[in-house]
Design an enzyme around this catalytic site. Structure first.
Site, short mmCIF file in Angstrom:
data_model
loop_
_atom_site.label_atom_id
_atom_site.label_comp_id
_atom_site.label_asym_id
_atom_site.label_seq_id
_atom_site.Cartn_x
_atom_site.Cartn_y
_atom_site.Cartn_z
N TRP A 130 1.34 -7.78 -29.87
CA TRP A 130 0.30 -8.77 -29.63
C TRP A 130 -1.10 -8.17 -29.66
CZ3 TRP A 130 -2.22 -6.50 -25.82
CH2 TRP A 130 -1.48 -5.61 -25.02
N LYS A 154 8.70 -11.40 -36.96
CA LYS A 154 9.03 -11.70 -35.56
C LYS A 154 7.85 -11.15 -34.75
CE LYS A 154 10.54 -10.59 -31.29
NZ LYS A 154 9.60 -11.52 -30.65
N HIS A 155 6.97 -12.05 -34.36
CA HIS A 155 5.77 -11.61 -33.63
C HIS A 155 6.08 -11.55 -32.13
CE1 HIS A 155 1.71 -10.44 -33.53
NE2 HIS A 155 1.21 -11.25 -34.44
N ALA A 156 5.17 -10.93 -31.38
CA ALA A 156 5.36 -10.84 -29.93
C ALA A 156 5.38 -12.24 -29.33
CB ALA A 156 4.24 -10.01 -29.32
N SER A 157 6.14 -12.40 -28.25
CA SER A 157 6.38 -13.74 -27.69
C SER A 157 5.15 -14.38 -27.06
CB SER A 157 7.48 -13.65 -26.62
OG SER A 157 8.68 -13.28 -27.24
N GLY A 206 5.09 -1.25 -31.90
CA GLY A 206 5.27 -1.62 -30.50
C GLY A 206 5.64 -0.42 -29.67
N SER A 207 6.40 -0.67 -28.62
CA SER A 207 6.73 0.39 -27.67
C SER A 207 7.92 1.22 -28.14
CB SER A 207 7.05 -0.24 -26.31
OG SER A 207 8.19 -1.06 -26.45
N GLU A 228 5.80 2.30 -35.84
CA GLU A 228 4.44 2.62 -35.36
C GLU A 228 4.47 2.38 -33.86
OE1 GLU A 228 2.18 3.88 -37.09
OE2 GLU A 228 2.42 3.25 -39.17
N CYS A 262 -3.18 1.32 -29.50
CA CYS A 262 -2.32 2.50 -29.61
C CYS A 262 -3.15 3.74 -29.87
CB CYS A 262 -1.30 2.30 -30.73
SG CYS A 262 -2.06 1.84 -32.29
N GLU A 359 1.85 6.58 -21.49
CA GLU A 359 0.74 5.87 -22.14
C GLU A 359 0.13 4.90 -21.14
OE1 GLU A 359 1.90 3.06 -25.22
OE2 GLU A 359 0.01 3.35 -26.26
P1 NAP Z 1 6.74 -4.16 -27.22
O1 NAP Z 1 7.08 -4.74 -25.91
O2 NAP Z 1 7.57 -3.07 -27.74
O3 NAP Z 1 6.73 -5.39 -28.23
C1 NAP Z 1 6.46 -5.21 -29.61
C2 NAP Z 1 7.34 -6.15 -30.40
O4 NAP Z 1 8.70 -5.73 -30.26
C3 NAP Z 1 7.32 -7.60 -29.90
O5 NAP Z 1 7.45 -8.45 -30.99
C4 NAP Z 1 8.54 -7.67 -29.01
O6 NAP Z 1 9.03 -8.96 -28.86
C5 NAP Z 1 9.50 -6.81 -29.78
N1 NAP Z 1 10.58 -6.21 -28.99
C6 NAP Z 1 10.52 -5.73 -27.73
N2 NAP Z 1 11.71 -5.21 -27.37
C7 NAP Z 1 12.54 -5.37 -28.43
C8 NAP Z 1 13.90 -5.03 -28.68
N3 NAP Z 1 14.65 -4.42 -27.79
N4 NAP Z 1 14.43 -5.35 -29.88
C9 NAP Z 1 13.67 -5.97 -30.82
N5 NAP Z 1 12.39 -6.30 -30.63
C10 NAP Z 1 11.82 -6.00 -29.46
O7 NAP Z 1 5.26 -3.62 -27.25
P2 NAP Z 1 3.94 -4.35 -26.80
O8 NAP Z 1 3.81 -4.28 -25.34
O9 NAP Z 1 3.85 -5.69 -27.43
O10 NAP Z 1 2.85 -3.45 -27.53
C11 NAP Z 1 2.33 -2.34 -26.92
C12 NAP Z 1 2.88 -1.07 -27.53
O11 NAP Z 1 2.69 -1.08 -28.94
C13 NAP Z 1 2.11 0.14 -27.04
O12 NAP Z 1 3.00 1.18 -26.77
C14 NAP Z 1 1.22 0.48 -28.23
O13 NAP Z 1 0.77 1.80 -28.25
C15 NAP Z 1 2.10 0.13 -29.37
N6 NAP Z 1 1.32 -0.05 -30.60
C16 NAP Z 1 1.44 0.86 -31.61
C17 NAP Z 1 0.68 0.74 -32.76
C18 NAP Z 1 0.77 1.74 -33.87
O14 NAP Z 1 0.29 1.43 -34.97
N7 NAP Z 1 1.34 2.90 -33.69
C19 NAP Z 1 -0.18 -0.35 -32.89
C20 NAP Z 1 -0.26 -1.27 -31.86
C21 NAP Z 1 0.51 -1.11 -30.72
P3 NAP Z 1 8.82 -9.78 -27.49
O15 NAP Z 1 7.36 -9.99 -27.33
O16 NAP Z 1 9.58 -11.04 -27.72
O17 NAP Z 1 9.40 -8.93 -26.39
#
Ligand code: NAP
Length: 454
Positions: A130, A154-157, A206-207, A228, A262, A359
């Site tokens: 998100w 599949k975008h963040a919820s 994401g994470s 990423e 990130c 982080e």
């Molecule tokens: P997140 O909780 O991992 O969510 C990212 C995406 O993954 C969402 O669409 C989420 O869906 C989905 N997701 C979560 N758990 C999943 C699973 N077990 N299986 C499949 N999909 C799953 O991360 P966030 O809190 O949104 O974003 C923050 C993180 O992203 C930070 O660690 C940040 O550093 C990292 N990030 C990295 C970059 C890069 O380019 N390296 C860029 C931006 C952000 P739901 O929302 O439905 O849970």
């Protein structure tokens, strides 16, 4: 209410969505699959036009898209409008360069002709976060479509309205319906999409836990992934640096996107001879930032995207203090509706503390005093992450020391880390693998086909 738009500056629920039922998801997968077989045969000129049309829509309606982003995830309106502009830039970049990046490469051998041809793979699933709700998607969508693949998002919820707006932009730009589709699904539904044979690859931003989960499901089906993930970027300041520029950039680099980037600078490693000055002026700069309603043009730091992020960040600050850190400014949630956390500076976080290795996804900086460039490099690399890094020095030998030694996907010298469509973007270690953007990004999801004609 798993898929919901909730305004982070008020806590008001704006809209909720029912997750896609299995039969509806199946229809979308089938549409992606049939569209792929047509789309892959289209000429570059047509794909190029779709991206140019998308860029024109993004530019002309950037305020509308900015407001959708700001009301769903709390970034300041100015940065949200700038994000829409950056998406237009990304679309134009791949419209102009995509064909060249994928051109046939002749490789002389003993054959009458031998060469490499890049061919699309099929539907690619993008699981997106998100924090940059438009940019993360467009930096996937533009090269994907240009390469002749089709995209499933599949975008963040918490950003469903951004997801739907992006799908609408690409359809209005002329992409067939099945070339780019938003799947309003929960994370638990991702596994079955990945298991489907029609889905050929996946990318996740994401994470770490989300990345590990998607990569392991895809790996079981021998599907390529790009990850990423998170970062805890070092920001290193040496005595020869332009201190004024380093300090003002440090404040910006830690608080960009309300601290939720990130590649935000998260660990500040400052040489002993300039540390005291840096600490005082950086803390002053963080304290002076205007926190408030992200729709107000004068606001510099808005709310965190969700209440859960606020709770987690505050818990991390508490654990840092318990382990011996000092709070120089900020340190507790602001008493007002919404997820507001003030710019916060921590000094003296011990390297033995677990927080040192985590982080911090919000406007919280950790400062460290270092003896010399050797200790700076040692602390910089003492992290599970390796995404970006920023080094401030005017000494050529030190510059080389950091460029060669830092374990990260990118090193920026006398500048803050930022993504640019012309440059590859990605990390090492737990920050992930693979690259987005530039020629590297468009070649991640293609079959590099070797042709040998005797
Ligand atoms: P997140 O909780 O991992 O969510 C990212 C995406 O993954 C969402 O669409 C989420 O869906 C989905 N997701 C979560 N758990 C999943 C699973 N077990 N299986 C499949 N999909 C799953 O991360 P966030 O809190 O949104 O974003 C923050 C993180 O992203 C930070 O660690 C940040 O550093 C990292 N990030 C990295 C970059 C890069 O380019 N390296 C860029 C931006 C952000 P739901 O929302 O439905 O849970």
């Amino acid at each position: 209410m798993a898929i919901a738009s909730i305004n982070p500056s008020t806590g008001h629920v704006l809209r909720t969505f029912e997750p896609l039922a299995d039969h509806a998801a199946e229809e979308k997968l089938e549409l992606a699959w049939t569209t792929f077989h047509e789309w892959k045969k289209t000429p570059f000129s047509l794909r190029r036009q779709v991206l140019l049309n998308a860029a024109a829509i993004l530019d002309s309606e950037k305020r509308i898209f900015g407001e959708i982003m700001t009301t769903e995830m709390g970034k300041t309106i100015g940065s949200a409008v700038a994000e829409a502009e950056k998406c237009a830039l990304g679309c134009r970049y791949y419209a102009e360069t995509g064909e060249r990046h994928l051109a046939i490469e002749e490789i002389p051998t003993g054959a009458s002709r031998s060469y490499v041809e890049y061919q699309p793979l099929g539907p690619v699933l993008a699981v997106m976060p998100w924090n940059f709700p438009f940019w993360q998607v467009f930096r996937f969508a533009a090269p994907t479509l240009m390469a002749g693949n089709v995209g499933l998002l599949k975008h963040a919820s918490n950003v469903p309205q951004c997801a739907l707006a992006i799908e609408d932009i690409l359809h209005r730009a002329g992409a067939p319906k099945g070339a780019f589709q938003t799947l309003l699904i929960e994370s638990g539904q991702v596994e079955s999409i990945l298991n489907d044979d029609r889905v050929r690859a996946a990318t996740l931003t994401g994470s770490e836990p989300a990345g590990a989960s998607v990569a392991s499901h895809a790996g079981r089906r021998i599907k390529k992934t790009v990850l990423e993930l998170g970062g805890s970027d070092p920001f290193i300041v040496m005595p020869s640096a332009d201190l004024d520029a380093a300090i003002s950039t440090a404040v910006k680099a830690r608080t960009i996107n309300n601290g939720q980037s990130c590649i935000a600078a998260k660990r500040f490693l400052i040489h002993d001879s300039v540390y005291d000055q840096f600490e005082a002026r950086f803390t002053e700069g963080m304290k002076a930032l205007k926190v408030g309603d992200p729709m107000d043009d004068s606001t510099q730091v808005g709310p965190l995207a969700t209440e859960a992020i606020l709770r987690e960040l505050h818990d991390q600050v508490g654990r840092a203090v318990d382990s011996g850190a000092r709070i120089l400014t900020g340190g507790s949630p602001i008493a007002r509706p919404g997820n507001y956390y003030p710019p916060t500076v921590l000094a003296g976080v011990p390297r033995s503390s677990p927080i040192f290795y985590e982080e911090l996804f919000g406007p919280v900086a950790m400062l460290f005093r270092v003896r010399d460039h050797h200790e700076a490099l040692d602390i910089a690399n003492d992290s599970p992450f390796g995404l970006g890094s920023s080094v401030w020095t005017r000494d050529p030998a030190e510059t080389d020391h950091f460029i060669q030694g830092i374990e990260s996907g990118q090193v920026f010298v006398n500048s803050m880390t930022a993504s640019d469509p012309r440059l590859p973007f990605g990390g090492v270690k737990h920050s992930g693998y693979g690259r987005e953007l530039a020629s590297f990004g468009i070649r991640e999801f293609v079959n590099i086909k070797t042709v040998f004609i005797q």
